[in-house]
Design an enzyme around this catalytic site. Structure first.
Site, PDB file in Angstrom:
ATOM      1  N   GLU A 159      38.722  28.893  45.131  1.00  0.00           N
ATOM      2  CA  GLU A 159      37.426  28.242  44.951  1.00  0.00           C
ATOM      3  C   GLU A 159      37.405  27.325  43.723  1.00  0.00           C
ATOM      4  O   GLU A 159      37.001  26.170  43.817  1.00  0.00           O
ATOM      5  CB  GLU A 159      36.408  29.368  44.734  1.00  0.00           C
ATOM      6  CG  GLU A 159      35.088  29.136  45.351  1.00  0.00           C
ATOM      7  CD  GLU A 159      34.153  30.267  44.950  1.00  0.00           C
ATOM      8  OE1 GLU A 159      34.659  31.347  44.535  1.00  0.00           O
ATOM      9  OE2 GLU A 159      32.943  30.068  45.032  1.00  0.00           O
TER      10      GLU A 159
ATOM     11  N   ARG B 242      43.285  67.502  50.542  1.00  0.00           N
ATOM     12  CA  ARG B 242      42.445  66.899  49.526  1.00  0.00           C
ATOM     13  C   ARG B 242      42.028  65.486  49.968  1.00  0.00           C
ATOM     14  O   ARG B 242      42.618  64.918  50.862  1.00  0.00           O
ATOM     15  CB  ARG B 242      43.164  66.856  48.175  1.00  0.00           C
ATOM     16  CG  ARG B 242      44.430  66.065  48.177  1.00  0.00           C
ATOM     17  CD  ARG B 242      44.915  65.755  46.751  1.00  0.00           C
ATOM     18  NE  ARG B 242      45.402  66.921  46.043  1.00  0.00           N
ATOM     19  CZ  ARG B 242      46.617  67.009  45.475  1.00  0.00           C
ATOM     20  NH1 ARG B 242      47.477  66.006  45.579  1.00  0.00           N
ATOM     21  NH2 ARG B 242      46.977  68.084  44.793  1.00  0.00           N
TER      22      ARG B 242
ATOM     23  N   HIS C 173      48.036  45.340  41.137  1.00  0.00           N
ATOM     24  CA  HIS C 173      48.793  44.094  41.262  1.00  0.00           C
ATOM     25  C   HIS C 173      49.901  44.119  42.303  1.00  0.00           C
ATOM     26  O   HIS C 173      50.365  43.052  42.695  1.00  0.00           O
ATOM     27  CB  HIS C 173      49.378  43.702  39.904  1.00  0.00           C
ATOM     28  CG  HIS C 173      48.340  43.169  38.985  1.00  0.00           C
ATOM     29  ND1 HIS C 173      47.514  43.993  38.238  1.00  0.00           N
ATOM     30  CD2 HIS C 173      47.937  41.913  38.723  1.00  0.00           C
ATOM     31  CE1 HIS C 173      46.690  43.261  37.532  1.00  0.00           C
ATOM     32  NE2 HIS C 173      46.915  42.003  37.800  1.00  0.00           N
ATOM     33  N   VAL C 174      50.332  45.300  42.733  1.00  0.00           N
ATOM     34  CA  VAL C 174      51.386  45.294  43.765  1.00  0.00           C
ATOM     35  C   VAL C 174      50.916  44.569  45.022  1.00  0.00           C
ATOM     36  O   VAL C 174      51.724  44.093  45.805  1.00  0.00           O
ATOM     37  CB  VAL C 174      51.876  46.711  44.156  1.00  0.00           C
ATOM     38  CG1 VAL C 174      52.698  47.324  43.036  1.00  0.00           C
ATOM     39  CG2 VAL C 174      50.744  47.623  44.570  1.00  0.00           C
TER      40      VAL C 174
ATOM     41  N   GLY D 284      44.772  33.000  40.600  1.00  0.00           N
ATOM     42  CA  GLY D 284      45.629  34.184  40.703  1.00  0.00           C
ATOM     43  C   GLY D 284      46.800  33.907  41.618  1.00  0.00           C
ATOM     44  O   GLY D 284      46.691  33.155  42.575  1.00  0.00           O
TER      45      GLY D 284
ATOM     46  N   ASP E  29      42.071  37.383  48.743  1.00  0.00           N
ATOM     47  CA  ASP E  29      40.915  38.126  49.253  1.00  0.00           C
ATOM     48  C   ASP E  29      40.403  37.602  50.579  1.00  0.00           C
ATOM     49  O   ASP E  29      39.521  38.226  51.181  1.00  0.00           O
ATOM     50  CB  ASP E  29      39.781  38.060  48.225  1.00  0.00           C
ATOM     51  CG  ASP E  29      40.113  38.831  46.953  1.00  0.00           C
ATOM     52  OD1 ASP E  29      40.997  39.687  47.005  1.00  0.00           O
ATOM     53  OD2 ASP E  29      39.483  38.571  45.922  1.00  0.00           O
TER      54      ASP E  29
ATOM     55  N   GLY F 292      39.412  43.089  46.226  1.00  0.00           N
ATOM     56  CA  GLY F 292      38.229  42.549  46.910  1.00  0.00           C
ATOM     57  C   GLY F 292      37.008  42.684  46.021  1.00  0.00           C
ATOM     58  O   GLY F 292      36.283  43.653  46.141  1.00  0.00           O
TER      59      GLY F 292
ATOM     60  N   THR G 218      43.630  32.278  48.631  1.00  0.00           N
ATOM     61  CA  THR G 218      42.913  33.421  48.082  1.00  0.00           C
ATOM     62  C   THR G 218      43.422  34.662  48.757  1.00  0.00           C
ATOM     63  O   THR G 218      43.396  34.761  49.985  1.00  0.00           O
ATOM     64  CB  THR G 218      41.379  33.347  48.269  1.00  0.00           C
ATOM     65  OG1 THR G 218      40.897  34.685  48.481  1.00  0.00           O
ATOM     66  CG2 THR G 218      40.995  32.532  49.463  1.00  0.00           C
TER      67      THR G 218
END
EC number: 2.7.1.90
Lengths: 345, 345, 345, 345
Positions: free
Chosen positions: C106, C166, C275-276, C10, C131, C174, C129
């Protein structure tokens, strides 16, 4: 002289800037007192107030949302059983309100127009719609902020689209009018812009997408949430239910990405910008516009007029009858939309 | 049909967006060819060109500055010994240019007006000034970006001012017109805004500063670089020289901070925003405006007009004679400045 | 000496900064030549290359994505029928590549480790990564940018949540590790943070939500896309199909918002950042980290090592065996997650 | 148990996040009461306090500056005539303070170390310096925000430099350490970075500038305010006075721009970023770090330790003796600076 202030409808960056300007000028220049009503029309209907003074409005200029809270409560709803106007009148009497400034969209202002025009309750309006679809004013505050946020998102999505050579569909706000889609799509360099005013041809969209890939670039499709295909069975919010019985939500963005994948064979992803478009600190332009709206609204109160709202025309703040501004939706002119077409594909 | 394009004067976010829109529509819709001239009028004067095509303008929309380069070169300067017009005419002939789109401010457009009106060279203008001081157009691109950057800086300075309870003087751009100061000052919640159009009374400034401290807040003073005190011997750029013989630079911001310290006994600091105001990616509004200017400029070329420039009026793009727009500076109206006064102190 | 470079998996802000640093130092300091391989392992597998030199990498530092393109192609996939390694070896021979720098997560790094350790192909790794779930390095570039974008979104959502009282559920990236949720949740002042490492108790979540409302504030719930309830039948991506036969996508954020509404009676909305989070210009931290990774990766090549990757430890860049770093996922430590618990509710 | 909190020295984004975390955990987890002291050591010295409770700290996480105010007051200054410690002890007794958390830089923490080590007053420290020059911790909060702001400014200045092909000198904070210059210079793609740790050779700087122009790009020079030339008579703040008798201020940025102009014949401009670097909302990283520092500081109080401060090591928060951390300045390692050199010119 005591002035009531309320904010109704969806929240919008700049509401606090309007409130601050009203109070600041009202107190300093005209010596007025203020009462804030909570949650739009619910405030005067239920008699829920918030203190409003210069110390209270200090520091709120850059803050999104509204310190007065907001709601879609309407005094003419069945819920109030025809007693809405009486209850508002009673509240105004109880709190000694001489005039009411109502900041809101079509619904909130529509009520204000009726109260003023039919019931003689002094109301001045400030137009608010993040979608920019209110007639009579060139722009409403909040719109520029939303366009800025959407544009920044599109900027970001370009690089991820290019890296993977995939289509990115960005769904932005705009149920009935495509202003946010058009402005952010143009500013972000989108390759397709779809608006509610004009039903789109999915084949044409796929052609633009394919042509962009042919030029070795990855396409960004900006679609207003209210846009819809000209033909074919898009079911935006169908009645299938998930295992918990929740109605399933699926917007046009998600639908379109799947259709593009199916028809072009290219990988497509959707991003639904959602509520981030309406929250947070207002842009400089919106603070400026909201501040000027507030200053001119309190001037209108001072001059004793009612049933009017402030509006932007060029660089001037003008006044016009609320009823005129709420009579029809301001949609994107076909010629303006056509202008953007040169960037499609 | 071949169209020349040049950008003159100080750089400004949005120039690339104009260029891209011109080329995109010119090629796709009208089938034109393009030649870019480098560094404003220097390009046609010296015959320095840059290729200009759709591939060249891809990806430049969000980029600040100008891919064509810019300069303040003027064909009517002594340097060109009365041969400027002839040299431009020769260049246009050499490169086969049928019409010239000139993107620039007062000077660049002034030359275009003269070339068109007096020498019959086909020129269409696109107004550009970060200071927003060109007549005939509600806004120029770059201005909104500059105001946004200045406002964000003011937002940041508030917290540091409060933490130390000191005065912060922010000097923003605006040599002859106070638009950036006025808009960013209002949007940033400044406590004093000083503009070139109205000489300021330093005692009054100090009173506002002191009054702000009395309310237990720290004041932010926004001052346009061209603002000046009504009386007293401020010497902005005096002729004292440092040990290297350099002329010393000292702006009104620095001067004012010292005066405030001297007169009020409060600590004051200056921040001069400088060139960051004119660089970097344009705001969404500026990209939109610049793109529309570009589209309408090439339309004007297509319709065969000359000596006109595009301009924003409300939400419309209109055309007007360049000579009209450059006849006088658009300065801040005293009534508009007075409107902001309610926030001073 | 010629070095190959590829980016896999990615996309991630900072990839271009790594590439630039590698090329800059490789050419200037070591006199190397470079070949870029397109789209991760697809490049050497299919022999698709991109020229890579100092002029090519100029200006790419602030740009998101990767100029080399990316893919999830794996030479050990069935598609390559056991011929993957041979094809890579052939490509490296064809282009005269002496060493390969592989920038990826990975999977990409796992391939590099195997190629180096089992097949003797010289590979140096740069961990990537968004993440932040790769062992052996304190942080990976892209993560800070993603956290920053998510935090800004949470900031914006606070004001809209407050205005309407609200619940706002924000779904962040993640799948297997909750780093982005934890960092952005803490930085954004979220009232609940849910991560994949620890199944959540929906009743407990609703208690926190209710307690927040009791304090007259509106709750923000940050949930990692991979988080899941401890019990109950959440079906994240069920097999119901819409009228076009598309599989319906519904994430944990949408599911949770509905559950909160159902159980607490409070209005709840979901925002899926999507995706932002992975696009656009890298944060200053990520540019710094990516640049240093690139500089140290080419140093490793210069020293003739293979099978290692660069990693951040404190403020130092160290080297470690790729196989070690890819052996296990780096997940959020329970103690660290517990630390954040004081802000829940 | 009652805990006092104070913030000393220059303000820094993240101070409020520390205060909030301390109070939040102290009240909820340990049941403590809190007293805020105003303006650093001035608070306990003069007995000026601020109430500190969960409601007070709500909403301050994203706000720059410090709600407690700050100052450089030092109890060991002559002004307190040797009575400083006694006055602090008296204040702590008066307000019933059992332990004091001091958030500050070298000076503030130095006082805390002395109070704890020599006078037995329980103190826990939280390190704060926007310049990142405190030993013992990998980073201090505020630094990442400052680097981010400086990097964004450099991004913007690139486009204006390119458009006019002129040199832009950016002066950033850093009197004794070049961390901000080094990080923002690398992240912003500067062509020269000058730091206080290593005197620069102006001829070498001019060579880099010239070499950049030869490659047809415009150079950005990032210089820390404390950087100085190796030789030659730079007089940063000379004693020439303007017509009002004010001492003239001229920083290294302005000096260097003039020297570059003089020696290379290229136009050069200076931007001094100044106070914008230390104001405004903290970055996500800084909010995270500041929050964790606060949580660990109150833990330290709870465990009854004194004379220690919290620090970041890798991704862990550790404790170390304050005296150790304040013993020496953390400056940029020559090897690290050399690493950046590959990008110069």
């Amino acid at each position: 002289m005591r002035v009531g202030v309320l904010t109704g409808g969806g929240d919008c960056p700049g509401l606090n800037a309007v409130i601050r300007a009203i109070v600041r000028k009202g107190v300093q220049e005209y010596g007025y007192d203020f009462t804030g009503f909570r949650d739009g029309w619910r405030g005067p209907l239920e008699g829920v107030t918030v203190p409003l003074s210069i110390p209270v409005v200090r520091g709120i200029l850059p803050r999104g949302g509204t310190i007065l809270g907001s709601s879609r409560t309407n005094p003419f709803d069945a819920e109030y059983a025809g007693q809405g106007v009486r209850r508002i009148r009673d509240s105004l009497a109880t709190y000694g309100i001489d005039s009411l400034i109502t900041i809101g969209g079509e619904d909130t202002l529509g009520v204000a127009a009726t109260l003023s025009d039919e019931y003689g309750i002094p109301c001045v309006g400030v137009p608010k719609t993040i979608d920019n679809d209110l007639s009579g004013t060139d722009y409403t505050f909040g719109f520029d902020t939303a366009v800025g946020i959407a544009t920044e998102a599109i900027d970001r999505l370009h690089t991820t689209a290019e890296s993977h050579m995939r289509v990115l569909v960005v769904e932005v706000m705009g149920r009935h009018a495509g202003w946010i889609a058009l402005h952010s799509g143009l500013a972000g360099g989108a390759n397709v812009i779809l608006i509610p005013e004009q039903r789109f041809d999915t084949d044409q969209v796929c052609e633009w997408v394919t042509s962009r890939f042919r030029a070795s670039y990855a396409p960004i499709v900006v679609v207003a949430e209210g846009a819809a295909p000209a033909t074919g069975g898009m079911i935006l919010k169908d009645d299938s239910r998930d295992s918990f019985g929740h109605v399933r939500l699926s917007g046009v963005g998600e639908w379109l990405a799947k259709e593009i994948e199916r028809r072009t064979g290219k990988e497509a992803r959707t991003t639904v910008l959602g509520h981030v478009q309406r929250g947070g600190t207002p842009s400089a332009f919106d603070r400026w516009l909201a501040t000027r709206f507030g200053l001119h609204a309190i001037d209108a109160v001072h001059e004793g007029v009612s049933g009017v709202m402030v509006a932007l025309r060029g660089t001037d703040i003008v006044r016009l009858p609320i009823s005129e501004a709420t009579a029809r939706l301001k949609t994107v002119d076909p010629a303006l939309y056509a202008e953007a077409g040169v960037f499609f594909g």
